[in-house]
Write a protein that holds these residues in place. Structure first.
Motif, PDB file in Angstrom:
ATOM      1  N   ASP A  33     -60.169  14.096   3.114  1.00 16.20           N
ATOM      2  CA  ASP A  33     -58.883  14.305   3.780  1.00 16.20           C
ATOM      3  C   ASP A  33     -58.079  15.307   2.960  1.00 16.20           C
ATOM      4  O   ASP A  33     -57.598  14.981   1.873  1.00 16.20           O
ATOM      5  N   PRO A  34     -57.961  16.550   3.449  1.00 15.05           N
ATOM      6  CA  PRO A  34     -57.279  17.575   2.653  1.00 15.05           C
ATOM      7  C   PRO A  34     -55.827  17.217   2.372  1.00 15.05           C
ATOM      8  O   PRO A  34     -55.320  17.506   1.292  1.00 15.05           O
ATOM      9  N   ILE A  35     -55.167  16.548   3.323  1.00 21.97           N
ATOM     10  CA  ILE A  35     -53.749  16.231   3.137  1.00 21.97           C
ATOM     11  C   ILE A  35     -53.584  15.235   1.987  1.00 21.97           C
ATOM     12  O   ILE A  35     -52.706  15.370   1.131  1.00 21.97           O
ATOM     13  N   LEU A  36     -54.518  14.238   1.983  1.00 18.15           N
ATOM     14  CA  LEU A  36     -54.460  13.213   0.943  1.00 18.15           C
ATOM     15  C   LEU A  36     -54.608  13.832  -0.443  1.00 18.15           C
ATOM     16  O   LEU A  36     -53.858  13.517  -1.366  1.00 18.15           O
ATOM     17  N   SER A  37     -55.583  14.781  -0.570  1.00 18.95           N
ATOM     18  CA  SER A  37     -55.774  15.385  -1.888  1.00 18.95           C
ATOM     19  C   SER A  37     -54.633  16.339  -2.206  1.00 18.95           C
ATOM     20  O   SER A  37     -54.312  16.577  -3.365  1.00 18.95           O
ATOM     21  N   MET A  38     -53.979  16.870  -1.153  1.00 19.76           N
ATOM     22  CA  MET A  38     -52.844  17.770  -1.367  1.00 19.76           C
ATOM     23  C   MET A  38     -51.654  17.006  -1.957  1.00 19.76           C
ATOM     24  O   MET A  38     -50.886  17.529  -2.752  1.00 19.76           O
ATOM     25  N   PHE A  81     -54.872  25.148   1.970  1.00 20.20           N
ATOM     26  CA  PHE A  81     -54.784  23.758   1.527  1.00 20.20           C
ATOM     27  C   PHE A  81     -54.284  23.692   0.095  1.00 20.20           C
ATOM     28  O   PHE A  81     -53.581  22.794  -0.311  1.00 20.20           O
ATOM     29  N   ARG A  82     -54.704  24.684  -0.665  1.00 25.30           N
ATOM     30  CA  ARG A  82     -54.468  24.658  -2.097  1.00 25.30           C
ATOM     31  C   ARG A  82     -53.010  25.005  -2.435  1.00 25.30           C
ATOM     32  O   ARG A  82     -52.369  24.329  -3.209  1.00 25.30           O
ATOM     33  N   TYR A  83     -52.562  26.112  -1.828  1.00 28.15           N
ATOM     34  CA  TYR A  83     -51.177  26.529  -2.069  1.00 28.15           C
ATOM     35  C   TYR A  83     -50.380  26.097  -0.857  1.00 28.15           C
ATOM     36  O   TYR A  83     -50.413  26.752   0.179  1.00 28.15           O
ATOM     37  N   GLN A  84     -49.685  24.975  -0.995  1.00 30.66           N
ATOM     38  CA  GLN A  84     -49.076  24.338   0.153  1.00 30.66           C
ATOM     39  C   GLN A  84     -48.204  25.270   0.967  1.00 30.66           C
ATOM     40  O   GLN A  84     -47.285  25.888   0.443  1.00 30.66           O
ATOM     41  N   ALA A 270     -61.849  30.198  -3.680  1.00 32.45           N
ATOM     42  CA  ALA A 270     -61.411  29.185  -2.717  1.00 32.45           C
ATOM     43  C   ALA A 270     -62.395  28.027  -2.666  1.00 32.45           C
ATOM     44  O   ALA A 270     -61.997  26.870  -2.522  1.00 32.45           O
ATOM     45  N   ILE A 271     -63.694  28.333  -2.814  1.00 30.81           N
ATOM     46  CA  ILE A 271     -64.708  27.278  -2.793  1.00 30.81           C
ATOM     47  C   ILE A 271     -64.473  26.337  -3.960  1.00 30.81           C
ATOM     48  O   ILE A 271     -64.512  25.118  -3.815  1.00 30.81           O
ATOM     49  N   GLN A 272     -64.200  26.910  -5.146  1.00 31.56           N
ATOM     50  CA  GLN A 272     -63.983  26.067  -6.317  1.00 31.56           C
ATOM     51  C   GLN A 272     -62.739  25.215  -6.160  1.00 31.56           C
ATOM     52  O   GLN A 272     -62.653  24.117  -6.693  1.00 31.56           O
ATOM     53  N   GLN A 273     -61.744  25.735  -5.409  1.00 29.57           N
ATOM     54  CA  GLN A 273     -60.504  24.978  -5.223  1.00 29.57           C
ATOM     55  C   GLN A 273     -60.543  24.125  -3.961  1.00 29.57           C
ATOM     56  O   GLN A 273     -59.544  23.532  -3.578  1.00 29.57           O
ATOM     57  N   ARG A 274     -61.693  24.118  -3.278  1.00 33.31           N
ATOM     58  CA  ARG A 274     -61.880  23.386  -2.019  1.00 33.31           C
ATOM     59  C   ARG A 274     -60.815  23.770  -0.999  1.00 33.31           C
ATOM     60  O   ARG A 274     -60.274  22.922  -0.289  1.00 33.31           O
ATOM     61  N   ASP A 275     -60.511  25.049  -0.940  1.00 31.27           N
ATOM     62  CA  ASP A 275     -59.502  25.536   0.005  1.00 31.27           C
ATOM     63  C   ASP A 275     -60.224  26.015   1.266  1.00 31.27           C
ATOM     64  O   ASP A 275     -60.446  27.204   1.467  1.00 31.27           O
ATOM     65  N   TYR A 276     -60.614  25.033   2.119  1.00 28.84           N
ATOM     66  CA  TYR A 276     -61.476  25.350   3.256  1.00 28.84           C
ATOM     67  C   TYR A 276     -60.917  26.396   4.222  1.00 28.84           C
ATOM     68  O   TYR A 276     -61.676  27.236   4.703  1.00 28.84           O
ATOM     69  N   PRO A 277     -59.608  26.396   4.530  1.00 32.60           N
ATOM     70  CA  PRO A 277     -59.126  27.431   5.459  1.00 32.60           C
ATOM     71  C   PRO A 277     -59.403  28.850   4.953  1.00 32.60           C
ATOM     72  O   PRO A 277     -59.706  29.744   5.749  1.00 32.60           O
TER      73      PRO A 277
ATOM     74  N   ALA B 148     -68.873  16.698  -1.330  1.00 33.79           N
ATOM     75  CA  ALA B 148     -69.013  15.350  -0.785  1.00 33.79           C
ATOM     76  C   ALA B 148     -70.447  14.856  -0.902  1.00 33.79           C
ATOM     77  O   ALA B 148     -70.689  13.695  -1.221  1.00 33.79           O
ATOM     78  N   VAL B 149     -71.406  15.762  -0.638  1.00 34.44           N
ATOM     79  CA  VAL B 149     -72.814  15.369  -0.713  1.00 34.44           C
ATOM     80  C   VAL B 149     -73.182  14.998  -2.141  1.00 34.44           C
ATOM     81  O   VAL B 149     -73.857  13.994  -2.384  1.00 34.44           O
TER      82      VAL B 149
END
Lengths: 312, 298
Positions: A33-38, A81-84, A270-277, B148-149
C-alpha cells in the motif's frame, strides 16, 4: 500515400493502448500500500483517506485507468509516491533531453561509421581485411555494454597511468563526459548497421541494372554512388527503428554506470525508492519514443521508395 | 551409392547427431557448454569456499592459494562467487527457455494449427507484449514485484520472478516463429493426407507437426539463451535481479568496477565467463540451425 501508412496509423492506437494498459495493470497489481508507506508510522485515518483520494487510489480500476490515460494525453503523468504531491513530470522531464541527445549522438555516430564500413566490406568482399572487419563488427554487436565499459575504462586507465590525455570515469556536464558513454552506446548499433549495410549493398551489386550501367560504359564512381548506393541505402533506413530499441536498453546500463542523469538513471533511482508512478511513466515515455521512431522511419521509407506507396 | 543407402538406414536423430558432429565449431561449443554446466553444477561442491562470508584479511586480494582467483572489495572469494553466479545465469536461462517452450511454443503451435479465436487471442497478446522495446517490460515487472516477492518467497522466488519477467520479453517471439511455421505445415500434403485417412488433431500434432517444428524450437531457444544470460545480468546490475549477498555475474562486474585499476581480475573474470556462455550458445545455435535445415539433408 498508400496502405502501409494507413495501416501504420490504424495500428498506432493499438500499440499505445497495449503500452498504457499493461503498464497501468503492472502498477495496479504491484503489492504493498503506497499510501501506508508514505505515511510512515503515523496512524491517522483522515490523512490516509485524503491521500488516497489525492492519488485517485479510492477509485475503481477502470476509473483509475481512464484518469491515467486522460492525464497522459494532457502530459500529466500523475504524482510521485516518494516526493509527496510532486508531479512525476517534474521529476522525469529533466532526464528526457539528456537521454535524447545522448541517444541521438550515438545513433548519428553509429550510422556514420556503420554505413561506410558496410559499403566498403561489400566492395572488398572475400578479402582478408573484409573478413576481419566483419568479425570485429560481429564482436561489437555481441559484446554487452557492461562488458565493454570496463575494457574502455581499463584502456583509459593505462593512458592515465602513463600521464597521457585520458577521460573522466563518470559524471556529466563537460564535453569530455560524452565520449565514453557515446562510444559504448554506439558500439552495438555500429556492428548491426555495418553488417546490414553490407548485405543490402551486396544484394544491389548483383542487380541487372548495374551490369547495364557497366555495359554502357559509365564510370565506377557514378555507378557506385548514383546507381548502387541510392538503392542500397533504403533498407538501411529501416534499421533506425531497432537501433533505437537497442539504445533504450543500453541507456539504462550506460546512464547508471556513468552516472548520467538521463531517463534510465531516473528510473533506476525510482526503482530503488519504490516510486512506481515514476517507473511507469519512464516506461511509457521510452516505449512511446520507440513507437514514434518506427513511425517516422516507415514514413521516410515510403517517401523514398515509390514501390511501397503503390504496392502497400 | 553406398553412402546414400546407409544414410537412409539411420534414424533421423542419428542423422542429426552425425551432422552436428561434423561441424567443428558446434562440437567445440557443445563441449564448452557441457563444461560450463558441469562447473556450475559441481564446482561449488568441489571448491567449497563460501561465496558470501568475507575474509577480512584478504580484501581485494590477488590470486593466491587460499583464494584461487582472488577476492572482491569485501573480501569474498571470487571463484566461489563466479561458480554460483554461473549457476544463477544458467538456471535462469533454463527456466526462461522452459517457459518459452511451455508457453510460447505451445501457444504458437495451437494458434497456428487451430486458427480462429485462439489464433486472434494469441497473436494479439504477443503483439501487445511486442509493443515494449527491448528489456523495458522485464524491467517494469521485475521492479514492481521484486521487493514483495523477495519479502515473501526469498531468493528462490526472486530468481523465478527474474525468469518470469525475462520470458515476458522472449516468449512472444517464440510463439510467432512457431505459429508461422505451423501455418505452412498444416497445409502440406502429408498433413492433409493424414487427416483424410481419419487421423485426429492430437495425432496430427504429435506425429506430424511437432517433429517438424522441434528443430525450430531447439534452434531458437538455444540462440535465445545468449540474450537471456545477458539480460539477467542487466537486471541484476540495475538492482532488479538476484539480490545481494547472492552473486550474479552482472552484479559482480558492476560492483567490482570501482576497483578496476587495483584489481582488474574481479571485473574481467566474470566478463569472460559471460562472454563464454554467449559465444558457446551462439555457435551451438548456429550449428543446430544447419543440422535441422531440411535443405541440407543428405
Amino acid at each position: 500515400m498508400g496502405n502501409v501508412i494507413l495501416r501504420r496509423f490504424v495500428s498506432l492506437p493499438f500499440v499505445i493502448f497495449s503500452i498504457t494498459f499493461i503498464t497501468f495493470w503492472v502498477g495496479f497489481l504491484a503489492p504493498g500500500d503506497p499510501i501506508l508507506s508514505m505515511m510512515g508510522g503515523r496512524n491517522d485515518q483522515a490523512t490516509y483517506e485524503r491521500l488516497r483520494h489525492l492519488y485517485g487510489l479510492d477509485q475503481t480500476w477502470n476509473d483509475q485507468y481512464f484518469r491515467y490515460l486522460g492525464g497522459l494525453l494532457r502530459g500529466d503523468l500523475g504524482l510521485s509516491f516518494r516526493y509527496q504531491g510532486r508531479p512525476v513530470v517534474e521529476i522525469v522531464s529533466g532526464g528526457i533531453p539528456v537521454s535524447v541527445s545522448l541517444g541521438a549522438v550515438a545513433l548519428v555516430l553509429s550510422l556514420s561509421i556503420g554505413v561506410p564500413v558496410g559499403i566498403w566490406a561489400a566492395l572488398w568482399q572475400n578479402t582478408t581485411a573484409e573478413r576481419l572487419s566483419m568479425a570485429a563488427m560481429l564482436m561489437l554487436y555481441s559484446i554487452p555494454s557492461f562488458v565493454l565499459i570496463p575494457i574502455f575504462r581499463w584502456v583509459n586507465y593505462q593512458f592515465y597511468a602513463r600521464g597521457w590525455p585520458s577521460l573522466p570515469v563518470a559524471g556529466w556536464g563537460q564535453p569530455e563526459h560524452w565520449i565514453m558513454p557515446v562510444l559504448v552506446l554506439a558500439a552495438a548499433s555500429v556492428g548491426y548497421i555495418a553488417r546490414l549495410t553490407r548485405v543490402s549493398m551486396l544484394e544491389v551489386l548483383k542487380q541487372d541494372y548495374l551490369r547495364t550501367a557497366y555495359a554502357k560504359g559509365l564510370g565506377q564512381n557514378r555507378i557506385l554512388w548514383v546507381h548502387a548506393f541510392r538503392n542500397a541505402v533504403l533498407p538501411i533506413i529501416t534499421v533506425v527503428g531497432p537501433s533505437v530499441a537497442f539504445l533504450v536498453t543500453g541507456a539504462f546500463v550506460v546512464e547508471n554506470i556513468f552516472a548520467i542523469p538521463g531517463i534510465g538513471f531516473l528510473s533506476v533511482q525510482a526503482i530503488q525508492q519504490r516510486d512506481y508512478p515514476v517507473i511507469q511513466s519512464t516506461t511509457v515515455i521510452l516505449a512511446a519514443a520507440v513507437v514514434l521512431m518506427n513511425l517516422i522511419t516507415d514514413l521516410l521509407y515510403s517517401l523514398l521508395d515509390p514501390r511501397i506507396r503503390v504496392e502497400g | 551409392m553406398a553412402g546414400k543407402t546407409q544414410a537412409r538406414d539411420r534414424s533421423l536423430w542419428m542423422t542429426y547427431w552425425l551432422r552436428l558432429r561434423s561441424n567443428r565449431a558446434s562440437v567445440v561449443s557443445l563441449i564448452g557448454l557441457i563444461l560450463l554446466v558441469g562447473l556450475a553444477a559441481f564446482g561449488p561442491l568441489i571448491y567449497t569456499k563460501s561465496a558470501i562470508t568475507p575474509d577480512y584479511k584478504a580484501i581485494n586480494a590477488q590470486p593466491l592459494a587460499a583464494h584461487w582467483f582472488g577476492t572482491d572489495n569485501l573480501g569474498r572469494d571470487t571463484l566461489a562467487r563466479l561458480l554460483l553466479g554461473l549457476r544463477v545465469s544458467l538456471i535462469v536461462a533454463f527456466y526462461v527457455e522452459g517457459l518459452n517452450i511451455l508457453l510460447g511454443a505451445t501457444l504458437g503451435l495451437l494458434a497456428g494449427y487451430f486458427g480462429g479465436i485462439l489464433d486472434v487471442l494469441v497473436t494479439r497478446l504477443a503483439d501487445m507484449l511486442f509493443a515494449f522495446p527491448g528489456l523495458l517490460l522485464a524491467i517494469l515487472v521485475a521492479a514492481s514485484f521484486g521487493a514483495a516477492v523477495t519479502d515473501r518467497f526469498g531468493g528462490i522466488g526472486r530468481l523465478l520472478l527474474v525468469a518470469g519477467s525475462l520470458s515476458l520479453v522472449s516468449w512472444p517471439l517464440m510463439a510467432r516463429l512457431v505459429r508461422s511455421q505451423v501455418l505452412v505445415l498444416r497445409e502440406q500434403e502429408f498433413v492433409v493426407a493424414s487427416r483424410s485417412l481419419g487421423a485426429s488433431d492430437a495425432w496430427i500434432i504429435v506425429r506430424h507437426i511437432l517433429p517438424n517444428v522441434a528443430g525450430l524450437i531447439a534452434v531458437s531457444s538455444t540462440l535465445d539463451v545468449a540474450g537471456v544470460v545477458v539480460n539477467e545480468s542487466v537486471l541484476s546490475l540495475l538492482g532488479l535481479g538476484i539480490q545481494p549477498p547472492d552473486p550474479s555475474i552482472g552484479k559482480m562486474i558492476v560492483d567490482s568496477m570501482p576497483f578496476l585499476e587495483a584489481n582488474p581480475l574481479q571485473v574481467f573474470l566474470p566478463s569472460a565467463a559471460l562472454m563464454l556462455i554467449v559465444l558457446t550458445v551462439s555457435f551451438l545455435g548456429d550449428g543446430l540451425r544447419d543440422v535441422f535445415d531440411p535443405r541440407s539433408l543428405p
